[in-house]
Design a protein around this motif. Structure first.
Motif, mmCIF file in Angstrom:
data_model
loop_
_atom_site.group_PDB
_atom_site.id
_atom_site.type_symbol
_atom_site.label_atom_id
_atom_site.label_comp_id
_atom_site.label_asym_id
_atom_site.label_seq_id
_atom_site.Cartn_x
_atom_site.Cartn_y
_atom_site.Cartn_z
ATOM 1 N N MET A 2 -1.494 3.979 -2.185
ATOM 2 C CA MET A 2 -2.912 3.678 -2.307
ATOM 3 C C MET A 2 -3.556 3.697 -0.918
ATOM 4 O O MET A 2 -2.982 3.170 0.024
ATOM 5 C CB MET A 2 -3.063 2.281 -2.932
ATOM 6 C CG MET A 2 -4.476 1.810 -3.115
ATOM 7 S SD MET A 2 -4.542 0.115 -3.753
ATOM 8 C CE MET A 2 -4.318 0.401 -5.491
ATOM 9 N N PRO A 3 -4.727 4.310 -0.779
ATOM 10 C CA PRO A 3 -5.408 4.278 0.517
ATOM 11 C C PRO A 3 -5.653 2.836 0.964
ATOM 12 O O PRO A 3 -5.909 1.949 0.139
ATOM 13 C CB PRO A 3 -6.735 4.994 0.254
ATOM 14 C CG PRO A 3 -6.474 5.849 -0.940
ATOM 15 C CD PRO A 3 -5.467 5.092 -1.773
ATOM 16 N N LEU A 4 -5.567 2.614 2.262
ATOM 17 C CA LEU A 4 -5.755 1.266 2.791
ATOM 18 C C LEU A 4 -7.105 0.677 2.387
ATOM 19 O O LEU A 4 -7.203 -0.506 2.093
ATOM 20 C CB LEU A 4 -5.625 1.265 4.312
ATOM 21 C CG LEU A 4 -4.235 1.516 4.868
ATOM 22 C CD1 LEU A 4 -4.278 1.578 6.397
ATOM 23 C CD2 LEU A 4 -3.264 0.445 4.424
ATOM 24 N N SER A 5 -8.138 1.494 2.353
ATOM 25 C CA SER A 5 -9.471 0.991 1.998
ATOM 26 C C SER A 5 -9.501 0.479 0.557
ATOM 27 O O SER A 5 -10.069 -0.585 0.281
ATOM 28 C CB SER A 5 -10.527 2.070 2.191
ATOM 29 O OG SER A 5 -10.200 3.222 1.445
ATOM 30 N N ASP A 6 -8.882 1.208 -0.369
ATOM 31 C CA ASP A 6 -8.835 0.775 -1.768
ATOM 32 C C ASP A 6 -8.001 -0.485 -1.920
ATOM 33 O O ASP A 6 -8.371 -1.413 -2.646
ATOM 34 C CB ASP A 6 -8.271 1.877 -2.662
ATOM 35 C CG ASP A 6 -9.181 3.087 -2.761
ATOM 36 O OD1 ASP A 6 -10.354 2.997 -2.351
ATOM 37 O OD2 ASP A 6 -8.706 4.134 -3.238
ATOM 38 N N CYS A 25 -0.846 5.718 2.904
ATOM 39 C CA CYS A 25 -1.601 6.850 2.354
ATOM 40 C C CYS A 25 -2.886 7.019 3.159
ATOM 41 O O CYS A 25 -3.653 6.086 3.311
ATOM 42 C CB CYS A 25 -1.925 6.573 0.887
ATOM 43 S SG CYS A 25 -2.933 7.836 0.113
ATOM 44 N N ARG A 26 -3.083 8.204 3.667
ATOM 45 C CA ARG A 26 -4.291 8.520 4.421
ATOM 46 C C ARG A 26 -4.948 9.742 3.762
ATOM 47 O O ARG A 26 -4.510 10.865 3.965
ATOM 48 C CB ARG A 26 -3.960 8.860 5.872
ATOM 49 C CG ARG A 26 -3.313 7.751 6.648
ATOM 50 C CD ARG A 26 -4.396 6.946 7.352
ATOM 51 N NE ARG A 26 -3.902 6.173 8.466
ATOM 52 C CZ ARG A 26 -3.418 4.935 8.372
ATOM 53 N NH1 ARG A 26 -3.299 4.375 7.213
ATOM 54 N NH2 ARG A 26 -3.043 4.281 9.451
ATOM 55 N N THR A 37 0.835 -1.210 0.000
ATOM 56 C CA THR A 37 0.000 0.000 0.000
ATOM 57 C C THR A 37 0.862 1.249 0.000
ATOM 58 O O THR A 37 0.554 2.218 -0.681
ATOM 59 C CB THR A 37 -0.948 0.060 1.219
ATOM 60 O OG1 THR A 37 -0.191 0.134 2.414
ATOM 61 C CG2 THR A 37 -1.870 -1.128 1.264
ATOM 62 N N SER A 38 1.965 1.198 0.749
ATOM 63 C CA SER A 38 2.864 2.348 0.811
ATOM 64 C C SER A 38 3.546 2.572 -0.530
ATOM 65 O O SER A 38 3.622 3.705 -1.018
ATOM 66 C CB SER A 38 3.910 2.128 1.904
ATOM 67 O OG SER A 38 4.776 3.231 1.991
ATOM 68 N N ALA A 39 4.031 1.507 -1.150
ATOM 69 C CA ALA A 39 4.729 1.623 -2.431
ATOM 70 C C ALA A 39 3.805 2.129 -3.529
ATOM 71 O O ALA A 39 4.233 2.871 -4.420
ATOM 72 C CB ALA A 39 5.322 0.272 -2.825
ATOM 73 N N GLN A 40 2.543 1.737 -3.480
ATOM 74 C CA GLN A 40 1.580 2.143 -4.497
ATOM 75 C C GLN A 40 0.893 3.457 -4.150
ATOM 76 O O GLN A 40 0.096 3.963 -4.938
ATOM 77 C CB GLN A 40 0.523 1.052 -4.682
ATOM 78 C CG GLN A 40 1.089 -0.234 -5.213
ATOM 79 C CD GLN A 40 0.045 -1.340 -5.287
ATOM 80 O OE1 GLN A 40 -1.149 -1.113 -5.203
ATOM 81 N NE2 GLN A 40 0.508 -2.560 -5.450
#
Length: 70
Positions: free
Chosen positions: A24-28, A58-59, A19-22
Motif C-alpha cells: 500500500m502506498p505510504l500516503s494511503d 510501495c512507491r 505498508t510493505s506487507a499490504q
C-alpha cells in the motif's frame, strides 16, 4: 550509531512493515491509520540512517505516460 529497538522505533517500524506487507502506498496507509504522512516518511528515513532494516515500501509512479489522440 545506536540501532537498539526501543518502543518508539518499534512502533514506526511496525507501521512500515505493514505498508510493505499490504503493498500500500505510504500516503494511503497513513490516512487509513490516522498518521501524518510527514511523520511516517521522516521515521522511514530516520530508521534507515540508524541502521535498522527498513522494508521496501510501495512507491506509485509520480508521472504517467499520456498519449494524446488527434
Amino acid at each position: 550509531m545506536n540501532s537498539e529497538l526501543n518502543p518508539t522505533r518499534a512502533f514506526w517500524l511496525g507501521h512500515l512493515y505493514c505498508t510493505s506487507a499490504q503493498n500500500m502506498p505510504l500516503s494511503d496507509y497513513a490516512a487509513s491509520q490516522a498518521l501524518a504522512l510527514d511523520d511516517l516518511l521522516a521515521w522511514e528515513r530516520r530508521l534507515s540512517v540508524q541502521g535498522l532494516p527498513v522494508p521496501p515500501c510501495c512507491r506509485p509512479a509520480r508521472f504517467v505516460a499520456v498519449e494524446v489522440a488527434t
